[in-house]
Every structure is written in C-alpha cells, then in structure tokens.
Design a protein around this motif. Sequence first.
Motif, PDB file in Angstrom:
ATOM      1  N   GLY A 115      10.941  14.029  23.827  1.00  0.00           N
ATOM      2  CA  GLY A 115       9.726  14.174  23.047  1.00  0.00           C
ATOM      3  C   GLY A 115       9.491  15.577  22.519  1.00  0.00           C
ATOM      4  N   SER A 116       8.370  15.708  21.826  1.00  0.00           N
ATOM      5  CA  SER A 116       8.008  16.962  21.172  1.00  0.00           C
ATOM      6  C   SER A 116       6.525  17.243  21.350  1.00  0.00           C
ATOM      7  CB  SER A 116       8.291  16.891  19.666  1.00  0.00           C
ATOM      8  OG  SER A 116       9.642  16.621  19.420  1.00  0.00           O
ATOM      9  N   THR A 117       6.187  18.521  21.322  1.00  0.00           N
ATOM     10  CA  THR A 117       4.792  18.946  21.304  1.00  0.00           C
ATOM     11  C   THR A 117       4.633  19.960  20.177  1.00  0.00           C
ATOM     12  OG1 THR A 117       4.582  18.666  23.694  1.00  0.00           O
ATOM     13  CG2 THR A 117       2.906  20.006  22.599  1.00  0.00           C
ATOM     14  N   PHE A 118       3.799  19.618  19.215  1.00  0.00           N
ATOM     15  CA  PHE A 118       3.437  20.536  18.147  1.00  0.00           C
ATOM     16  C   PHE A 118       2.047  21.060  18.482  1.00  0.00           C
ATOM     17  CE2 PHE A 118       6.743  18.144  16.132  1.00  0.00           C
ATOM     18  CZ  PHE A 118       7.340  19.035  15.257  1.00  0.00           C
ATOM     19  N   THR A 119       1.923  22.384  18.566  1.00  0.00           N
ATOM     20  CA  THR A 119       0.657  23.016  18.900  1.00  0.00           C
ATOM     21  C   THR A 119       0.276  23.980  17.787  1.00  0.00           C
ATOM     22  OG1 THR A 119       1.197  22.877  21.257  1.00  0.00           O
ATOM     23  CG2 THR A 119      -0.560  24.411  20.629  1.00  0.00           C
ATOM     24  N   PHE A 120      -0.996  23.972  17.424  1.00  0.00           N
ATOM     25  CA  PHE A 120      -1.458  24.953  16.445  1.00  0.00           C
ATOM     26  C   PHE A 120      -2.793  25.517  16.872  1.00  0.00           C
ATOM     27  CE2 PHE A 120      -3.491  21.125  14.795  1.00  0.00           C
ATOM     28  CZ  PHE A 120      -4.696  21.562  14.273  1.00  0.00           C
ATOM     29  N   THR A 121      -3.060  26.720  16.401  1.00  0.00           N
ATOM     30  CA  THR A 121      -4.348  27.364  16.603  1.00  0.00           C
ATOM     31  C   THR A 121      -4.898  27.782  15.250  1.00  0.00           C
ATOM     32  OG1 THR A 121      -3.351  29.558  16.897  1.00  0.00           O
ATOM     33  CG2 THR A 121      -3.790  28.281  18.902  1.00  0.00           C
ATOM     34  N   ILE A 122      -6.200  27.722  15.146  1.00  0.00           N
ATOM     35  CA  ILE A 122      -6.892  28.296  13.992  1.00  0.00           C
ATOM     36  C   ILE A 122      -8.145  28.986  14.534  1.00  0.00           C
ATOM     37  CG2 ILE A 122      -6.045  26.665  12.258  1.00  0.00           C
ATOM     38  CD1 ILE A 122      -8.780  25.281  12.388  1.00  0.00           C
ATOM     39  N   PRO A 123      -8.537  30.085  13.903  1.00  0.00           N
ATOM     40  CA  PRO A 123      -9.763  30.750  14.338  1.00  0.00           C
ATOM     41  C   PRO A 123     -10.967  29.814  14.163  1.00  0.00           C
ATOM     42  CG  PRO A 123      -8.531  32.135  12.804  1.00  0.00           C
ATOM     43  CD  PRO A 123      -7.892  30.786  12.793  1.00  0.00           C
ATOM     44  N   ARG A 124     -11.908  29.872  15.084  1.00  0.00           N
ATOM     45  CA  ARG A 124     -13.137  29.075  14.921  1.00  0.00           C
ATOM     46  C   ARG A 124     -13.894  29.507  13.692  1.00  0.00           C
ATOM     47  NH1 ARG A 124     -16.862  28.476  20.047  1.00  0.00           N
ATOM     48  NH2 ARG A 124     -18.273  29.067  18.407  1.00  0.00           N
ATOM     49  N   GLN A 125     -13.896  30.792  13.436  1.00  0.00           N
ATOM     50  CA  GLN A 125     -14.559  31.350  12.264  1.00  0.00           C
ATOM     51  C   GLN A 125     -13.477  31.982  11.390  1.00  0.00           C
ATOM     52  OE1 GLN A 125     -17.875  31.074  11.675  1.00  0.00           O
ATOM     53  NE2 GLN A 125     -18.056  29.947  13.591  1.00  0.00           N
ATOM     54  N   PRO A 126     -13.267  31.487  10.180  1.00  0.00           N
ATOM     55  CA  PRO A 126     -12.234  32.072   9.325  1.00  0.00           C
ATOM     56  C   PRO A 126     -12.581  33.496   8.915  1.00  0.00           C
ATOM     57  CG  PRO A 126     -13.568  30.556   8.058  1.00  0.00           C
ATOM     58  CD  PRO A 126     -14.023  30.443   9.496  1.00  0.00           C
ATOM     59  N   LYS A 127     -11.545  34.276   8.669  1.00  0.00           N
ATOM     60  CA  LYS A 127     -11.773  35.624   8.154  1.00  0.00           C
ATOM     61  C   LYS A 127     -12.272  35.497   6.723  1.00  0.00           C
ATOM     62  CE  LYS A 127      -8.337  37.797  11.010  1.00  0.00           C
ATOM     63  NZ  LYS A 127      -7.067  38.469  11.087  1.00  0.00           N
ATOM     64  N   MET A 128     -13.261  36.270   6.416  1.00  0.00           N
ATOM     65  CA  MET A 128     -13.836  36.202   5.077  1.00  0.00           C
ATOM     66  C   MET A 128     -13.265  37.317   4.218  1.00  0.00           C
ATOM     67  SD  MET A 128     -15.656  33.655   5.684  1.00  0.00           S
ATOM     68  CE  MET A 128     -17.215  33.240   4.995  1.00  0.00           C
ATOM     69  N   GLU A 129     -13.025  36.979   2.972  1.00  0.00           N
ATOM     70  CA  GLU A 129     -12.526  37.983   2.035  1.00  0.00           C
ATOM     71  C   GLU A 129     -13.664  38.404   1.117  1.00  0.00           C
ATOM     72  OE1 GLU A 129      -9.077  36.689  -0.036  1.00  0.00           O
ATOM     73  OE2 GLU A 129      -7.912  36.461   1.782  1.00  0.00           O
ATOM     74  N   LYS A 130     -13.774  39.715   0.938  1.00  0.00           N
ATOM     75  CA  LYS A 130     -14.830  40.231   0.066  1.00  0.00           C
ATOM     76  C   LYS A 130     -14.439  39.991  -1.381  1.00  0.00           C
ATOM     77  CE  LYS A 130     -17.663  44.266  -0.734  1.00  0.00           C
ATOM     78  NZ  LYS A 130     -17.943  45.639  -0.363  1.00  0.00           N
ATOM     79  N   GLU A 131     -15.347  39.390  -2.123  1.00  0.00           N
ATOM     80  CA  GLU A 131     -15.124  39.148  -3.541  1.00  0.00           C
ATOM     81  C   GLU A 131     -16.344  39.684  -4.291  1.00  0.00           C
ATOM     82  OE1 GLU A 131     -13.755  35.399  -4.692  1.00  0.00           O
ATOM     83  OE2 GLU A 131     -12.183  35.361  -3.190  1.00  0.00           O
ATOM     84  N   SER A 132     -16.254  39.690  -5.582  1.00  0.00           N
ATOM     85  CA  SER A 132     -17.315  40.274  -6.386  1.00  0.00           C
ATOM     86  C   SER A 132     -18.664  39.584  -6.177  1.00  0.00           C
ATOM     87  CB  SER A 132     -16.934  40.224  -7.877  1.00  0.00           C
ATOM     88  OG  SER A 132     -16.731  38.892  -8.272  1.00  0.00           O
TER      89      SER A 132
END
Length: 139
Positions: A115-132
């Motif tokens: 078998g296989s295990t695919f694991t992923f993580t993502i931040p609970r709060q995404p990083k924000m990019e400053k825009e105009s």
Amino acid sequence: MLEFKIEYISTINADPVRFKQIIYNLLSNAIKFTPEGGTVNVNAGLVDEKVQISVQDTGIGIAREHYEKVFEEFEQIDSAYARQCAGTGLGLPLTKKLIELHGGKIWLESEPGKGSTFTFTIPRQPKMEKESRGYECPL
C-alpha cells in the motif's frame, strides 16, 4: 472499506473547489489502486498549525525509485494492475501543484504489495500577498 479519522479543525482557509479536487484525486487514486477487500483510511488533524491530511491504502504500492515519477505529468508506474486502471497521469501532478499553491507540501510513503500513504500539509491561514488593493490570497 473506507474509514475516516478527523480531529477537530475549526477552519481551513483554502480555495474550496481546489481543496475538494485535492481530496478527490487522492481518494480516487487510493480506491482505484486498492483491490477489492482492501482498505482506504483518511486521517486529518493539526500539526504545527498546519492542516495535515493522509490518505492511506492497502493497494499495490509504489517502489521507492518511482516516488518522484508519480508527481510528473503524463507519467504512470508500469505494472500489470496499473495497466488495468485507466488514467492520464495528471491527477497527482495537479494535486501537488494545487497543494503548493496553498503554501503546502505533499509526500509519499509506500511499499510494493503493502500500500501507499500520501500525506500533505497546508497552512491553516494562507500567506497573504500585498497587492495594490490590499492583501489578497494568491489563489
């Protein structure tokens, strides 16, 4: 058999359509490559303020030398069972890209025949990019 174990996670700031696609791709692969009578488990929780989700199956497994190949576009692992299962070789590369766009990462643990295990993580709060016009999520 499909089993879910989900710890309490108050919120996830993610693109709902893309997050759904990530989960769909990982689950559909696990189910597709697990013979009848096998199991697929989904575990979700928080690790270091990141959402961590694992999809584990008792399917055909993947040899270590093919780990990177499964994340390349139009690539599929050649095996008798895999040839029976139709696919384009785009699901996992797309999944990896969507996870990375959310600021996360994905990895694989597997052994042929076990078998296989695919694991992923993502931040609970995404990083924000400053825009105009202020701060906006990059997705």
